[in-house]
Design a protein around this motif. Structure first.
Motif, PDB file in Angstrom:
ATOM      1  N   LEU A  37       0.818  -1.213   0.000  1.00  0.00           N
ATOM      2  CA  LEU A  37       0.000   0.000   0.000  1.00  0.00           C
ATOM      3  C   LEU A  37       0.850   1.261   0.000  1.00  0.00           C
ATOM      4  CD1 LEU A  37      -2.776  -1.069   2.539  1.00  0.00           C
ATOM      5  CD2 LEU A  37      -2.883  -1.067   0.043  1.00  0.00           C
ATOM      6  N   TYR A  38       2.025   1.183   0.612  1.00  0.00           N
ATOM      7  CA  TYR A  38       2.882   2.365   0.704  1.00  0.00           C
ATOM      8  C   TYR A  38       3.464   2.771  -0.645  1.00  0.00           C
ATOM      9  CZ  TYR A  38       2.766   1.411   5.740  1.00  0.00           C
ATOM     10  OH  TYR A  38       2.370   1.192   7.037  1.00  0.00           O
ATOM     11  N   SER A  39       3.465   1.872  -1.603  1.00  0.00           N
ATOM     12  CA  SER A  39       4.013   2.178  -2.923  1.00  0.00           C
ATOM     13  C   SER A  39       2.909   2.430  -3.944  1.00  0.00           C
ATOM     14  CB  SER A  39       4.919   1.041  -3.401  1.00  0.00           C
ATOM     15  OG  SER A  39       4.206  -0.188  -3.442  1.00  0.00           O
ATOM     16  N   ALA A  40       1.764   2.874  -3.476  1.00  0.00           N
ATOM     17  CA  ALA A  40       0.644   3.135  -4.374  1.00  0.00           C
ATOM     18  C   ALA A  40       0.981   4.245  -5.364  1.00  0.00           C
ATOM     19  CB  ALA A  40      -0.591   3.532  -3.562  1.00  0.00           C
ATOM     20  N   LYS A  41       0.479   4.133  -6.578  1.00  0.00           N
ATOM     21  CA  LYS A  41       0.664   5.170  -7.587  1.00  0.00           C
ATOM     22  C   LYS A  41      -0.081   6.440  -7.152  1.00  0.00           C
ATOM     23  CE  LYS A  41      -0.408   6.133 -12.439  1.00  0.00           C
ATOM     24  NZ  LYS A  41      -1.358   7.241 -12.156  1.00  0.00           N
ATOM     25  N   PRO A  42       0.574   7.594  -7.175  1.00  0.00           N
ATOM     26  CA  PRO A  42      -0.114   8.833  -6.789  1.00  0.00           C
ATOM     27  C   PRO A  42      -1.308   9.122  -7.697  1.00  0.00           C
ATOM     28  CG  PRO A  42       2.259   9.165  -6.865  1.00  0.00           C
ATOM     29  CD  PRO A  42       2.000   7.818  -7.478  1.00  0.00           C
TER      30      PRO A  42
END
Length: 281
Positions: free
Chosen positions: A265-270
């Protein structure tokens, strides 16, 4: 969620350490204007409350703002404020970055929860401590706005025993021998232990731990193990961790574990957030 003033001030100071040199050189700082934030894609909005605090520091008058957790549609304006051009430009990018990244995490979290609960309505999605350093407060808020929960906020919060701990205790057997004394010390907390195999999990379950976290076990192995463990202790908390993403989430959710631990979840696409600043007459 409580985010200290110093965190808010630091976010602003990172982008504006002294002045907005461009606005100063152009001589437009005292002109009046309006800033509007809108989304170019459907999303779960997150970060509004922190943006409002930044805008208050810059003496901007907010006329419209949707709260974190709002479902926003492509093209929708969700925040509008007025003030001096120099203040609008100082707010512009730092607030956009908050909306981009926090909404990205919240949106991906909502999507993953929906995906998992389609196959297991009782499953929980929880996040690790492996976020990018310096972003913890906003990342955790975004995860919770999306509907998930932090697995562990810090070392002071929960008792989670890893192999790295067991190496100092004579391994698994040494830990099990010390377990009655350990449980006495933490009688008001759950005692969770990482297990790297089903066999170790069964031993720990019979010894009386409150929960097991299985790391990198396949869904097929977990499907067979969960009934065995629940038969020994129906109240046992079972977690699956290690490489869980939206690609394999549904498979793990079907295993019957109580929660899925993920870092993805921390690397979600902005989210693609747009900004428009206009002059007022």
């Amino acid at each position: 969620m409580y985010i200290p003033d110093e965190v808010i001030d630091k976010l602003l100071a990172e982008d504006v350490p002294y002045i907005d040199l461009t606005t100063w050189v152009l001589g437009i700082g005292l002109c009046r204007g309006e800033i509007a934030y809108f989304t170019r894609e459907d999303a779960v909005l997150c970060g509004t409350e922190e943006v409002l605090r930044i805008m208050a520091r810059l003496h901007l008058d907010v006329g419209l703002s949707l709260p974190s957790g709002s479902d926003i549609k492509a093209g929708e304006v969700f925040l509008r404020a007025r003030g001096r051009a120099e203040d609008l430009h100082m707010a512009w990018k730092v607030c956009q970055n908050i909306f981009d990244h926090c909404s990205g995490i919240a949106t991906k979290t909502r999507q993953m929860i929906q995906l998992a609960q389609e196959v297991n309505p009782r499953i929980a999605i929880v996040t690790t401590r492996k976020g990018f350093p310096g972003t913890k407060a906003l990342s955790i808020k975004a995860v919770m706005v999306g509907g998930a929960f932090p697995h562990r906020l810090g070392l002071s919060e929960t008792v989670l025993v890893f192999q790295q701990h067991l190496n100092f205790m004579g391994g698994l057997e040494g830990f099990i021998a010390a377990l009655p004394k350990i449980k006495h010390h933490v009688c008001e907390k759950k005692l969770i232990v990482e297990a790297n195999s089903v066999e170790d999990g069964i031993k720990l379950c019979r010894a009386g731990v409150d929960g097991l976290q299985f790391d990198k076990l396949s869904p097929e192995v977990l499907c067979a193990a969960v009934p065995q463990l629940k038969a020994i202790n129906p109240q046992l908390v079972l977690l699956a961790a290690g490489g869980i993403t939206e690609k394999n989430l549904a498979e793990y959710a079907q295993t019957g574990v109580d929660g899925l631990v993920t870092t993805s979840l921390y690397s979600a696409k902005p989210i693609d957030i747009g900004v428009k600043i206009t002059a007022l007459e």
